[in-house]
Motif scaffolding. Structure first.
Motif, PDB file in Angstrom:
ATOM      1  N   ILE A  23       0.805  -1.396   0.147  1.00  0.00           N
ATOM      2  CA  ILE A  23      -0.185  -0.014  -0.088  1.00  0.00           C
ATOM      3  C   ILE A  23       0.827   1.310  -0.138  1.00  0.00           C
ATOM      4  O   ILE A  23       0.612   2.155  -0.564  1.00  0.00           O
ATOM      5  N   GLY A  24       1.720   1.335   0.805  1.00  0.00           N
ATOM      6  CA  GLY A  24       2.661   2.530   0.928  1.00  0.00           C
ATOM      7  C   GLY A  24       3.411   2.711  -0.401  1.00  0.00           C
ATOM      8  O   GLY A  24       3.719   3.981  -0.947  1.00  0.00           O
ATOM      9  N   GLN A  25       3.841   1.540  -1.126  1.00  0.00           N
ATOM     10  CA  GLN A  25       4.629   1.641  -2.205  1.00  0.00           C
ATOM     11  C   GLN A  25       3.756   2.290  -3.348  1.00  0.00           C
ATOM     12  O   GLN A  25       4.132   3.427  -4.018  1.00  0.00           O
ATOM     13  N   GLN A  26       2.585   1.615  -3.440  1.00  0.00           N
ATOM     14  CA  GLN A  26       1.695   2.240  -4.417  1.00  0.00           C
ATOM     15  C   GLN A  26       1.267   3.681  -4.258  1.00  0.00           C
ATOM     16  O   GLN A  26       1.053   4.671  -5.071  1.00  0.00           O
ATOM     17  N   ALA A  27       0.869   4.072  -2.809  1.00  0.00           N
ATOM     18  CA  ALA A  27       0.627   5.456  -2.864  1.00  0.00           C
ATOM     19  C   ALA A  27       1.805   6.467  -3.016  1.00  0.00           C
ATOM     20  O   ALA A  27       1.483   7.480  -3.499  1.00  0.00           O
ATOM     21  N   ARG A  28       2.917   5.960  -2.688  1.00  0.00           N
ATOM     22  CA  ARG A  28       4.055   6.849  -3.194  1.00  0.00           C
ATOM     23  C   ARG A  28       4.258   7.066  -4.474  1.00  0.00           C
ATOM     24  O   ARG A  28       4.669   7.893  -4.979  1.00  0.00           O
ATOM     25  N   ALA A  29       3.839   5.874  -5.167  1.00  0.00           N
ATOM     26  CA  ALA A  29       4.015   6.072  -6.935  1.00  0.00           C
ATOM     27  C   ALA A  29       2.919   7.115  -7.193  1.00  0.00           C
ATOM     28  O   ALA A  29       3.065   7.877  -8.156  1.00  0.00           O
ATOM     29  N   VAL A  30       1.801   7.189  -6.509  1.00  0.00           N
ATOM     30  CA  VAL A  30       0.718   8.118  -6.785  1.00  0.00           C
ATOM     31  C   VAL A  30       1.123   9.507  -6.634  1.00  0.00           C
ATOM     32  O   VAL A  30       0.775  10.258  -7.468  1.00  0.00           O
ATOM     33  N   ARG A  31       1.789   9.653  -5.662  1.00  0.00           N
ATOM     34  CA  ARG A  31       2.261  11.112  -5.126  1.00  0.00           C
ATOM     35  C   ARG A  31       3.311  11.426  -6.155  1.00  0.00           C
ATOM     36  O   ARG A  31       3.189  12.704  -6.564  1.00  0.00           O
ATOM     37  N   GLN A  32       4.013  10.679  -6.674  1.00  0.00           N
ATOM     38  CA  GLN A  32       5.045  11.123  -7.554  1.00  0.00           C
ATOM     39  C   GLN A  32       4.211  11.436  -9.165  1.00  0.00           C
ATOM     40  O   GLN A  32       4.444  12.475  -9.600  1.00  0.00           O
ATOM     41  N   LYS A  33       3.281  10.720  -9.254  1.00  0.00           N
ATOM     42  CA  LYS A  33       2.325  11.099 -10.575  1.00  0.00           C
ATOM     43  C   LYS A  33       1.623  12.362 -10.319  1.00  0.00           C
ATOM     44  O   LYS A  33       1.631  13.091 -11.326  1.00  0.00           O
ATOM     45  N   LEU A  34       1.482  12.910  -9.257  1.00  0.00           N
ATOM     46  CA  LEU A  34       0.770  14.241  -8.802  1.00  0.00           C
ATOM     47  C   LEU A  34       1.871  14.919  -9.082  1.00  0.00           C
ATOM     48  O   LEU A  34       1.675  16.193  -9.665  1.00  0.00           O
TER      49      LEU A  34
ATOM     50  N   LEU B  83       0.807  18.698  -9.145  1.00  0.00           N
ATOM     51  CA  LEU B  83      -0.696  18.574  -8.359  1.00  0.00           C
ATOM     52  C   LEU B  83      -0.531  17.918  -7.161  1.00  0.00           C
ATOM     53  O   LEU B  83       0.632  17.712  -6.817  1.00  0.00           O
ATOM     54  N   VAL B  84      -1.396  18.662  -6.029  1.00  0.00           N
ATOM     55  CA  VAL B  84      -1.295  17.737  -4.636  1.00  0.00           C
ATOM     56  C   VAL B  84      -2.627  16.998  -4.448  1.00  0.00           C
ATOM     57  O   VAL B  84      -3.622  17.358  -4.883  1.00  0.00           O
ATOM     58  N   ALA B  85      -2.459  16.220  -3.145  1.00  0.00           N
ATOM     59  CA  ALA B  85      -3.635  15.823  -2.971  1.00  0.00           C
ATOM     60  C   ALA B  85      -4.367  16.662  -1.694  1.00  0.00           C
ATOM     61  O   ALA B  85      -3.695  17.090  -1.026  1.00  0.00           O
ATOM     62  N   GLU B  86      -5.731  16.587  -2.068  1.00  0.00           N
ATOM     63  CA  GLU B  86      -6.471  17.589  -0.918  1.00  0.00           C
ATOM     64  C   GLU B  86      -6.725  16.679   0.264  1.00  0.00           C
ATOM     65  O   GLU B  86      -6.636  17.050   1.486  1.00  0.00           O
TER      66      GLU B  86
END
Ligand code: XUL
Ligand code: MN
Length: 343
Positions: A66-77, A82-85
């Protein structure tokens, strides 16, 4: 485009396939990356997430995955500027949430809901946001006798306290809605959400998110719901949209049903300096008839509507308004506002 210091957001679910309870999808699903690529060109700054918008199938993954995938999404943002709200745990689709999540009558199902919410908090941290939104979709009843509203209030309190303890940096914004999918929801209005928040062990970390359509479905005016929450410094998010009367949750483009109500939402947000505390979230969906290649116009329209109404709010002749209030000439006030809106 001058956005006057306001930041705008929407969620991936706002580019939608058009399915409704009586018919299948009418538009193809857009890949997450394709959705991300239109944010900036439409004038948006941030992405709202359900936990599984960021990490699909998270129930089947280990914490490390989960951590790994979330970090990959943060990179895509970051790649898109973009940022996550916020991140919202999706507590309404899994078989273990059929009878509710935190208020299910089954203790194992209640623990599932807490565990899932902790995972959502972990994802929020990885995405770089401290905000969790709780839309309490299935906390309520179809049959009044099936649950006890008092016990449910304590279960909700306990769930929020557990999450506040789990992550000491987390802030939680409760998004009230009176019905749909439930017949009667337990946290239907801003008043209920705020009361619950004030009872938690750390009230400074619990606020609210106001969605226009939800307030209207509760028979209330979103304008007063905004002002009530802002009076206590508790409005940390909004889902601006519109709603044509008391029927299914429509998520219509902002201002498309009642222009004056939209104007007043923008006016009170601006009078309370909302740009300093939160983002302008637009929880809008294209109508089912919209062709696929044209299915982001509801987002463009809603953002532009906000900015146009902001100009009207700021150019309103306040002195004239004050004089009419003193004279108690509210009919002339009515006319002043309508003339201002009509240009
Ligand atoms: C449901 C709704 C959701 C929440 C996020 O009516 O508004 O999209 O905003 O979970
Ligand atoms: Mn919403």
């Amino acid at each position: 485009m001058d956005k006057y210091g306001y930041r705008f957001s929407f969620g991936p679910w706002n580019i939608h396939e058009g399915a409704d309870p009586f018919g299948p999808p009418v538009r193809p699903t857009w890949d997450f990356e394709v959705k991300l690529s239109v944010y900036k060109e439409l004038g948006f700054d941030a992405v709202q997430f359900h936990d599984d918008d960021a990490v699909p199938d998270l129930n089947d993954l280990s914490p490390a995955q989960i951590g790994q995938q979330a970090r990959a999404v943060r990179q895509k943002l970051a790649d898109q500027g973009l940022v996550a709200e916020f991140v919202a745990p999706r507590l309404w689709e899994h078989p273990k949430t059929i009878d509710g999540a935190y208020t299910s009558n089954n203790p194992q199902e209640r623990s599932y809901a807490i565990d899932r919410s902790k995972k959502a908090a972990d994802i929020a941290r990885e995405l770089g946001t401290d905000l969790m939104v709780l839309w309490l979709a299935r906390e309520g009843t179809y049959m009044r006798e099936a649950k006890d509203a008092g016990r449910a209030a304590h279960q909700l309190l306990e769930a929020i306290n557990t999450l506040l303890e789990y992550d000491p940096d987390l802030r939680i914004a409760i998004e009230p809605k009176p019905n749909e999918p439930m017949d009667l929801a337990y946290i239907p209005t801003m008043g209920h959400a705020l009361a619950l928040g004030f009872q938690t062990q750390d009230p400074g970390r619990v606020g609210v998110l106001m969605e226009s359509a939800h307030s209207i479905l509760a028979g209330l005016d979103p304008v007063d719901e905004i002002s009530f929450a802002m009076a206590f410094g508790k409005l940390w998010g909004v889902h601006l949209n519109d709603q044509n009367g008391l029927k299914f949750d429509q998520d219509r483009s902002f201002g498309s049903v009642d222009l004056r109500r939209a104007f007043n939402q923008v006016r009170v947000l601006d009078e309370n300096r909302y740009w300093e505390v939160g983002m302008v979230g637009l929880d809008v969906k294209a109508v089912r008839t919209q062709p696929n290649e044209l299915a982001t116009k509801h987002l463009r329209n809603s953002l532009h509507m906000f900015l146009k109404l902001l100009q009207l709010a700021r150019s309103l002749d306040r002195e004239a308004v004050d004089e009419l209030i003193v004279a108690r000439d509210y009919e002339e006030l009515d006319w002043l506002i309508l003339s201002h809106l009509m240009g």
